[in-house]
Write a protein that holds these residues in place. Structure first.
Motif, short mmCIF file in Angstrom:
data_model
loop_
_atom_site.label_atom_id
_atom_site.label_comp_id
_atom_site.label_asym_id
_atom_site.label_seq_id
_atom_site.Cartn_x
_atom_site.Cartn_y
_atom_site.Cartn_z
N ILE A 31 16.43 -46.13 -18.27
CA ILE A 31 15.62 -45.38 -17.75
C ILE A 31 13.98 -47.12 -17.27
N PRO A 32 14.15 -48.09 -16.41
CA PRO A 32 13.52 -48.48 -16.69
C PRO A 32 12.06 -49.55 -17.61
N VAL A 83 21.18 -43.56 -12.42
CA VAL A 83 21.44 -43.02 -13.56
C VAL A 83 21.19 -41.79 -14.12
N LEU A 84 19.60 -41.39 -13.73
CA LEU A 84 18.94 -39.98 -13.83
C LEU A 84 20.59 -38.93 -13.44
N LYS A 85 20.86 -39.25 -12.61
CA LYS A 85 21.90 -38.50 -11.95
C LYS A 85 22.72 -38.58 -12.38
N ALA A 86 23.47 -39.52 -12.84
CA ALA A 86 24.97 -39.19 -13.70
C ALA A 86 25.06 -38.75 -15.09
N ILE A 87 23.92 -39.09 -15.76
CA ILE A 87 23.53 -38.57 -17.02
C ILE A 87 23.13 -36.95 -16.81
N GLY A 88 23.26 -36.76 -15.61
CA GLY A 88 22.61 -35.04 -15.79
C GLY A 88 21.43 -34.35 -14.63
N SER A 89 20.85 -35.12 -13.87
CA SER A 89 19.12 -35.06 -13.78
C SER A 89 20.08 -34.23 -12.20
N ALA A 104 25.18 -45.52 -10.08
CA ALA A 104 24.96 -45.83 -11.14
C ALA A 104 25.99 -47.12 -12.00
N PHE A 139 26.66 -47.25 -19.62
CA PHE A 139 27.16 -47.48 -17.98
C PHE A 139 27.56 -49.37 -18.15
N LEU A 198 31.36 -37.72 -11.66
CA LEU A 198 30.57 -38.84 -10.48
C LEU A 198 31.88 -38.62 -9.97
N GLN A 253 18.91 -46.86 -10.92
CA GLN A 253 18.49 -46.25 -11.93
C GLN A 253 17.62 -44.74 -11.68
N ARG A 295 27.82 -32.69 -16.66
CA ARG A 295 27.42 -34.09 -16.87
C ARG A 295 26.28 -34.18 -18.30
N ARG A 296 25.66 -33.25 -17.94
CA ARG A 296 24.00 -33.58 -18.60
C ARG A 296 24.05 -32.14 -20.33
N TYR A 327 15.18 -38.28 -23.33
CA TYR A 327 14.75 -38.42 -22.26
C TYR A 327 16.38 -37.14 -21.50
N MET A 328 17.24 -37.22 -22.75
CA MET A 328 18.61 -36.42 -22.34
C MET A 328 18.03 -35.87 -22.79
N PRO A 335 25.15 -40.08 -7.65
CA PRO A 335 25.61 -40.58 -9.33
C PRO A 335 25.88 -41.89 -9.40
N LEU A 338 15.94 -33.28 -20.29
CA LEU A 338 17.14 -32.55 -19.69
C LEU A 338 17.61 -31.53 -19.80
N VAL A 377 26.62 -31.35 -11.88
CA VAL A 377 25.61 -31.31 -12.70
C VAL A 377 25.38 -31.16 -14.24
#
Ligand code: ATP
Ligand code: MG
Lengths: 242, 386
Positions: free
Chosen positions: A99-100, B298-304, B382, A93, A58, B295, A85-86, A110-111, B379, A114, A82
């Motif tokens: 994700i709210p 976070v989406l980007k940090a986990i690989g989006s 996050a 964190f 990051l 938010q 990370r995925r 979601y993981m 990202p 992805l 990217v």
């Protein structure tokens, strides 16, 4: 011998603020093997989050090298980072983890989405993982309907579900009561060991170190102490109780 | 494809889980839609009121007096112009049209109407939809627009009285209603048609005009044998018939006094309403994206990927805008049912379609800044925001 999942060589990260330069990470080197659970401790501002950010691709280091599963982060373009990370990294964190607008289950799934790995089998694994973290009754709760500790546990499940090589957790126990914190870190340790991941957990609470295989202690960006002997670790963790 | 599925999944989940908030925005878009559609309908309605008669002429060309700048009221042709035009080859038929306006006074409330003189059976005289055409000559007969009948309750067979100022005196004339025509509004007024000689007698005129009994047509409507030859025929007519200028229906409409200015005003109103819409949508999504920085981090940090996050923002904006435009369209329809017929609203015009297309684009246009912002969020946010 299990293989080295994460290798850090001579890592430096400096920030310039108003002319002054801060060495947030100062010449740090270490390795973590698959199946090894490591604690990263140190006072506030010692550079733990900065180090973790670099490991998770990051943040770019000022100098030095990071290898994940043998791949050099510096040699990757943004697209490859990217992807890394995925696929290769699980991250929790310090705050604002989830994700709210997704439920506990959806956050974990979601993981999988992805990674294009959401199917009947992985769904069941995801629910099982959440159940193991004590969230069987919370699958359909949104983050706003869960306590801070419950949210952290969902984040842990999300960090593990896609079988990453490296799992990085920034203070996952900060908002848990002691009892819960012990439980969560123990489960975390078990999952790391069982599945052969390389895990790094940042914590302020030295008692949590009793569940890890190694302790890395930082101060002012430097790695000042490494404790590897199990008895020494238990002593280090126990010393905090008194 | 995977990106698209995932982006749609995120967009829909977020909208559904925050339905209250998104519904409010959709409602704002719906109200803007309502406003824009009404303005469009009003524009269409006003345009109709102004041009309908000319637009519905059974003709391709309109002949004016030379140098009249294609303005109907400034053009006064020689009486025999129509006859000369009919003799030019390529002309199927031509009819003289005489324009004026008057007031029907034999009603509880006087009604202003356009008084048009036209020759039965020739271009310029619209087809009768009920009753019969008037006889030529000086018959005191009239064919009236259905709008007039509708507003005043006048029926075929009734005798109406009109007032017309002759010199300095008001004079009154009686006319027998023998037929109805439809959709023939001219110069914002519904119309009544009379034979040319009658028109010359009963139209309002000044002292100097009173001495003459010869009616001078304002324009001649020309129907061609081959409408595709319009351009060539314009030149030919000017060559063969002295002291005229010729143009097509569209130019004639655009030169009706006030027509272009009015349409410009209406279009400006619509444009500014759309602009307000764009700003409102843009503001909303911008504020929302600012709240969503952690938010998205976070989406980007986990690989989006950036692309997927941006696409999701686009899809979300499109969903909300389409919902708003849909609701607005429905509301407009419901309201239009309850509107009095005297308000000139016309919904089925191409204008309504253009308006809907523009409305659907205000979301993505307004949200553009927020989309770009979303794509650019790092990202690392996050971790460093919390
Ligand atoms: N973007 C930045 N710009 C300037 N300085 C920074 C930036 N990020 C971190 N720092 C500085 O780097 C140092 C290390 O910060 P870091 O967040 O890594 O500490 P930490 O060990 O995680 O602390 P804590 O336990 O409080 O979370 C701090 O002095 C911090 O002020
Ligand atoms: Mg930190």
């Amino acid at each position: 011998m299990s293989n080295i999942a994460l290798e850090v060589r001579d890592l430096v990260k400096s920030f310039s603020l108003d002319g002054a330069t801060i060495q947030a990470v100062d010449n740090v080197s270490f390795q973590v093997r698959s199946g090894e659970f490591v604690a990263l401790v140190g006072p506030s501002g010692s550079g733990k989050t900065t180090l973790l950010s670099i490991l998770a691709a990051l943040l770019s280091p000022t100098s030095g090298q990071v290898l994940i599963d043998g791949q050099d982060l510096a040699k990757m373009n943004e697209r490859e980072r990217v992807k890394l990370r995925r696929e290769k990294i699980g991250f929790t964190f310090q705050s604002n983890n989830l994700i709210p607008f997704l439920t506990a289950r959806e956050n974990v799934e979601y993981m999988l989405r992805l990674n294009g790995a959401l199917n009947h089998g992985s769904r069941i694994r995801s629910d099982e993982l959440l159940a193991r973290l004590g969230l069987a009754e919370r699958l359909h709760n949104l983050p706003a309907q869960m306590s801070g500790g419950q949210q952290q546990r969902v984040a842990i499940a999300r960090a593990l579900i896609h079988n990453p090589a490296v799992v990085l957790a920034d203070e996952p126990t900060a908002s848990l009561d002691t009892e819960r914190a012990f439980q969560v870190v123990e489960t975390f340790a078990n999952l790391i060991h069982e599945n052969g991941r390389a895990g790094i957990i940042v914590t302020h609470d030295l008692r949590m170190c009793q569940f890890v295989d190694r302790v890395l202690q930082m101060r002012d960006g430097k790695l000042v102490r490494i404790i590897e002997d199990k008895n020494e670790i238990l002593e280090f963790a126990g010393a905090a109780v008194h | 494809m995977k990106n698209f599925t995932l982006a749609t999944y995120l967009a829909i989940k977020e909208v559904v889980r925050n339905r209250g908030r998104f519904f409010l925005v959709a409602l704002v878009i719906a109200l803007i839609t309502l406003l824009v559609l009404f303005i469009a309908a009003l524009g269409e309605g006003l345009a109709n009121g102004n041009r309908q008669y000319v637009a519905n002429l059974d003709a391709q060309l309109v002949v004016f007096l030379e140098k009249s700048d294609y303005i109907i009221s400034s053009s006064r042709l020689e009486t025999n112009t129509a006859r000369s035009i009919r003799r030019v080859e390529g002309v199927d038929d031509a009819g003289a049209v005489y324009t004026s306006s008057t007031e029907i006074v034999s009603l509880p409330e006087p009604l202003k109407v356009s008084l048009l003189g036209a020759e039965p059976g020739r271009p310029g005289m619209p087809p009768v939809v009920a009753g019969r055409e008037f006889r030529s000559g000086e018959a005191r007969e009239t064919v009236i627009d259905q709008q007039v009948a509708f507003r005043s309750g006048i029926q075929i067979g009734d005798v109406i009285e009109i007032r017309s100022t002759q010199g300095v005196d008001d004079e009154f004339f009686e006319l027998k209603v023998v037929g109805l025509v439809s959709g023939q509004s001219y110069f914002f007024q519904p119309t009544i048609f009379v034979p040319p000689s009658t028109w010359e007698k009963i139209r309002p005129q000044s002292d100097s005009e009173l001495s003459s009994d010869t009616p001078f047509p304002n324009i001649v409507a020309v129907r061609l044998t081959d409408p595709s030859q319009a351009d060539m025929m314009m030149t030919r007519l000017v060559e063969r018939v002295p002291n005229i200028e010729v143009t097509d229906i569209e130019t004639t409409i655009n030169n009706i006094p006030g027509y272009s200015a009015q349409q410009g005003t209406v279009q400006a109103q619509g444009f500014f309403t759309l602009l307000i819409g764009i700003l409102v949508i843009g503001g909303f999504f911008q504020i929302q994206i600012l709240q969503k920085v952690p938010q998205i981090g976070v989406l980007k940090a986990i690989g989006s990927s950036n692309g997927m996050v941006g696409l999701s923002a686009v899809i979300q904006i499109i969903i909300v805008t389409a919902l708003g435009v849909g609701i607005g369209g429905g509301l407009t329809y419901l309201f239009s049912l309850g509107f009095p017929p005297t308000i000139p609203l016309v919904f089925n015009g191409a204008r309504s379609l253009i308006a809907v297309a523009l409305l659907l684009s205000i979301g993505p246009v307004g949200g553009m800044v927020s989309i770009i912002y979303a794509v650019r969020i790092e990202p690392l946010k996050a971790l460093r925001l919390g």
